[in-house]
Structures are given as C-alpha cells and as structure tokens.
Design an enzyme around this catalytic site. Structure first.
Site, PDB file in Angstrom:
ATOM      1  N   TYR A 167       0.853  -1.188   0.000  1.00 20.83           N
ATOM      2  CA  TYR A 167       0.000   0.000   0.000  1.00 20.83           C
ATOM      3  C   TYR A 167       0.883   1.231   0.000  1.00 20.83           C
ATOM      4  O   TYR A 167       2.097   1.179   0.189  1.00 20.83           O
ATOM      5  CB  TYR A 167      -0.962  -0.004   1.192  1.00 20.83           C
ATOM      6  N   CYS A 168       0.252   2.377  -0.220  1.00 19.53           N
ATOM      7  CA  CYS A 168       0.951   3.670  -0.149  1.00 19.53           C
ATOM      8  C   CYS A 168      -0.124   4.685   0.203  1.00 19.53           C
ATOM      9  O   CYS A 168      -0.925   4.451   1.097  1.00 19.53           O
ATOM     10  CB  CYS A 168       1.672   3.976  -1.463  1.00 19.53           C
TER      11      CYS A 168
END
Length: 306
Positions: free
Chosen positions: A250-251
């Site tokens: 994720y980011c």
C-alpha cells in the site's frame, strides 16, 4: 488469447523502438500530475493528457487514470474500475483482443506500473517502459508533439479474465494488521511519509500498524530505471525475506505500491497483492489506527525494537 511478444513485465527503449510498428502493440502514456501536499488533506491531481500532447512517444495514446481508467463512484482516487469497465476503457484507446500494451509515464514509472498492475489483474499482456519518456528521449529516440493524433482503430474489447489474489481490501488489511490473518503489510511511501514527519494528502499521517517500510523510489536508479537485479534483490532483501508472505502493498493511493509490485514481480515474487484504497481509504475512518515514527529496527536473534 494470442501469444504476447513481451519478454517480461519490463522492457527497455531498444526493445520498444524495434517494435513500434508491431500492430499487436499499443503504447499508452499513463502520466498523472500529483503535486506534493502543502498541508494535511491537500489532495490535488490532474490527468496528463495536456503534457502527452506536448511530448509523447510516436503513435502512443493517453490512458487517463483520473478518468476512464478509474472508478468514478469509489470514495477514493485512482480506484480500480470493474473488469468490464476497464476492458471498455481499453477499447476506447485501441486495446482489444490480441493487443499487447507497453505503458510509460513521465513520473518515475509509478503511473505506468499502476496501469500495468490493473491490466495484469485482468490477464491483458502488458509491460512497463523502463525509465519512461526520459529514458526514451535520453537515448535519442524520436518524440512526437501536437494535436495530430493517430486515429484509434475499432477493436473487439478484451474479455477480462480476473486473476485471483492481486487486490486486497480494507477488511483483509485490518485483519493482517491485528495479527488475525497471515500476511505482511508493506508501505511504499518515502520514509518521511511512513513516519508522518511531512504533510499528507489524506486526513491523518502515519502508517498502518505492523507495516514494513519499502520506499518505491529507492528501487530506482538516478535515471529512474529499475535497479539491476542484484542491487534490487539486495535492497528488497534488507527489509523483506521469503518468510514474509503473502505481501500486501500500500501507499497513499495504490500507485507507488504498484511500482514496488513491479519490482517484486521482477524478482519472481508471486505472493503479492495491492491494497487499492491505501491510506486515503484507511485514514478516513478514525477507528482505524495509524502509527507515527520509523520502522522497527532488527535486534540480534531476529526480534525487533521500537
């Protein structure tokens, strides 16, 4: 489906230049403009079509990841559209049955990687141009400009064949974070985004508890190309090993994470999925915890400390 001419998920400018006339090949610019946030909650983005008109690979078309190539009904930006909607968007830029896609951008490869992951998820042959438009131009390759676009041919839309396990939702992420489900959360943001020391586009700073830090930009060289295999393996191996499985990336918005997904795929990892909503979705609910500070440091014997 016809056999793909691609050598793998990454191609260089020499490979692409030799095949620009291949009728099976469609080159797509996936660039999005995403300025750094000036304060918390400052989310500004725009499609890259204007820049594509000014400077582009000859014969390429623009795939708008803020428009047709995202789910406009989702509660967060850049959401992956349904397989059928994605197939229809591809048809509008000339990608149909039997097509192969090479994606590029002007933003360090993350937007091209995002498009590549979306296409991978519905079994459309695709690759990323290593180094993007910068590498192409640096090699002395021709650049097109202006409004004289190549007409988009009519195509038979692809029949999407979804691949299981490439996307992870917020509920699965929460279960992994709480230790209720196997998996390793990996944050692709820069270190100052992971530790919360700089403004964020989203409602709260920090990272999901239990996450490892693997900044996507650190997997590229100074020219924006993916690190050579040995260097890439060493960089990834400094923070992850084979026991860390499955990996959920994720980011902030599921884009830098796609760049890490590309790097891990190049290293042969198949246990990778992407959390589409990423921190934009996670941070909206104050009941979902976020942590500040840097990653845990290894202690002798494999334990970790604060």
């Amino acid at each position: 489906m016809t056999t793909s001419p691609l050598p793998g998920p990454l191609v260089d400018d020499t490979w692409l230049a030799a095949r620009l006339d291949d009728p099976r090949l469609v080159v797509l610019d996936a660039t999005v403009l995403l300025p750094s946030p000036r304060h918390d909650g400052d989310h500004r983005c725009a499609g890259g079509r204007e820049g594509w008109l000014e400077r582009r690979l000859p014969g390429s078309r623009h795939a708008d990841l803020t428009g047709d190539f995202s789910d406009q009904e989702a509660p967060y930006h850049f959401a992956v559209p349904s397989p059928r909607a994605l197939a229809d968007a591809l048809a509008r830029v000339g990608v149909g049955e039997g097509s192969t896609v090479v994606a590029y951008d002007t933003g360090g490869g993350i937007w091209a990687a995002r498009l590549w992951w979306m296409l991978r998820a519905i079994s459309v042959p695709a690759a990323v141009l290593d180094g993007g438009l910068t590498a192409w131009e640096s090699a002395g390759r021709p650049i097109a400009s202006g409004d004289d676009e190549v007409p988009v041919p009519e195509v038979t839309p692809v029949t999407p064949v979804p691949r299981p396990g490439l996307w992870t939702d917020v509920h699965q992420v929460g279960a992994i974070s709480r230790g209720e489900q196997p998996g390793t959360l990996v944050c692709a943001l820069p270190a100052d985004g992971f530790d919360g020391s700089v403004p964020t586009r989203y409602s709260r700073r920090g990272h999901i508890p239990g996450s490892r830090s693997l900044p996507g930009r650190e997997l590229l060289d100074a020219e924006g190309r993916v690190l050579p295999p040995a260097d890439l393996a060493a960089r990834v191996g400094a923070g992850l090993d084979a026991a860390d499985t499955p990996l959920v990336l994720y980011c902030g918005g599921g884009v830098s994470a796609a760049g890490v997904a590309l790097a891990l795929t190049l290293l042969g990892r198949e246990d990778v999925s992407l959390y589409d909503g990423s921190l934009e979705e996670w941070s909206k609910d104050p009941a979902r915890p976020l942590e500040l500070g840097g990653p845990a440091r290894p202690r002798p014997g494999g334990a970790t400390g604060p």
